[in-house]
Design an enzyme around this catalytic site. Structure first.
Site, PDB file in Angstrom:
ATOM      1  N   ALA A 105      41.724  27.127  42.560  1.00 36.38           N
ATOM      2  CA  ALA A 105      40.951  27.485  43.742  1.00 36.38           C
ATOM      3  C   ALA A 105      41.113  28.964  44.102  1.00 36.38           C
ATOM      4  CB  ALA A 105      41.357  26.596  44.920  1.00 36.38           C
ATOM      5  N   HIS A 106      40.446  29.323  45.174  1.00 34.24           N
ATOM      6  CA  HIS A 106      40.381  30.701  45.655  1.00 34.24           C
ATOM      7  C   HIS A 106      41.760  31.284  45.952  1.00 34.24           C
ATOM      8  CE1 HIS A 106      41.201  29.266  49.776  1.00 34.24           C
ATOM      9  NE2 HIS A 106      40.471  28.219  49.420  1.00 34.24           N
ATOM     10  N   ASN A 107      41.920  32.559  45.597  1.00 36.60           N
ATOM     11  CA  ASN A 107      43.096  33.358  45.950  1.00 36.60           C
ATOM     12  C   ASN A 107      44.394  32.890  45.314  1.00 36.60           C
ATOM     13  OD1 ASN A 107      41.215  33.323  48.692  1.00 36.60           O
ATOM     14  ND2 ASN A 107      41.973  35.361  48.146  1.00 36.60           N
TER      15      ASN A 107
END
Length: 243
Positions: A105-107
């Site tokens: 997922a993001h980041n």
């Protein structure tokens, strides 16, 4: 930009503002979305989508990035998202083997030489240090941190930080001793394993308060590995996994 010697399979889609490094291989039906950068000699298997919009209700469409290093293998039907906040980054290091049908997922920040097996799900803002092994079906809660050369057994739910060099399993993640196989494969000697085993016993079985256990490890067995372990635990914000 597509680097020298890169091979692009049939029916691939590559959006604008993408960089694909030299000698990368994209199998058919790979989709590389905008603001994604791939280093050199990455192998991306069929059906994988890189640089997806974050799976985050707070995402409002601004530019963010996915940056992937060199010599990674990302197998079939995998998705990796860009960052959520404007100009933020999801980072994948070098020489990782990421298997099928999962999501990062993001980041997230994934180090080097990790293995992420099939159907593992890595939530937002997770950090994975070098050499970690994440088995199939593992789910990792957002903001968790996985230490160097930690190994997580299959179908484990991770909702805390996992200190480096140890083995973890159980539906609700529990520490289970030293990751002996992974450490030996990484070239660690018997003396290194002995020091880490003592550190494990002090951390988990001495009955000391956490800060006292860390101070004891520092004083009695100050090897580079045990000091990294102590630093990891002290930096933990979620709290570490227990036995």
């Amino acid at each position: 930009m597509i680097g020298r010697g890169a091979r692009i399979g049939e029916y691939c889609v590559i959006e604008s503002d993408v960089v694909i490094g030299a000698e990368c291989l994209l199998e058919p039906y790979v989709y590389i979305k905008r603001w994604t950068t791939l280093g050199e000699r990455n192998e991306i298997s069929a059906g994988t989508v890189l640089g997806t919009d974050p799976l985050d209700k707070g995402f409002s469409g601004e530019r963010s990035y996915l940056k992937i290093g060199n010599r990674n293998r990302i197998r079939e039907h995998y998705t990796i998202s860009r960052g959520t906040k404007p100009e933020s980054v999801t980072e994948i290091g070098h020489d990782n083997y990421i298997m099928t049908s999962g999501h990062i997922a993001h980041n997230c920040k994934i180090g080097d030489h990790t293995v992420i097996a099939s159907c593992a799900l890595v939530a937002g803002y997770v950090e994975v240090e070098d050499g970690a092994f994440i088995s199939g079906g593992v789910v990792i809660h957002q903001f968790s941190k996985i230490g160097r050369l930690a190994m997580i057994g299959g179908n484990t739910r991770v909702n805390s930080d996992l200190p480096p060099f140890f083995l973890y399993t159980g539906f609700n993640v529990e520490a289970k001793g030293l990751n002996v196989v992974g450490l030996k494969r990484a070239g660690y000697k018997a003396s290194d394993l002995s020091a880490l085993k003592k550190a494990y016993q002090i951390l988990y079985r001495s009955g000391l308060k956490l800060q006292d256990a860390l101070a004891k490890i520092e004083a009695e067995i100050p090897t580079p590995e045990t000091l990294h372990l102590v630093d990891f635990v002290r930096r933990s914000e979620r709290g570490i996994c227990r036995e």
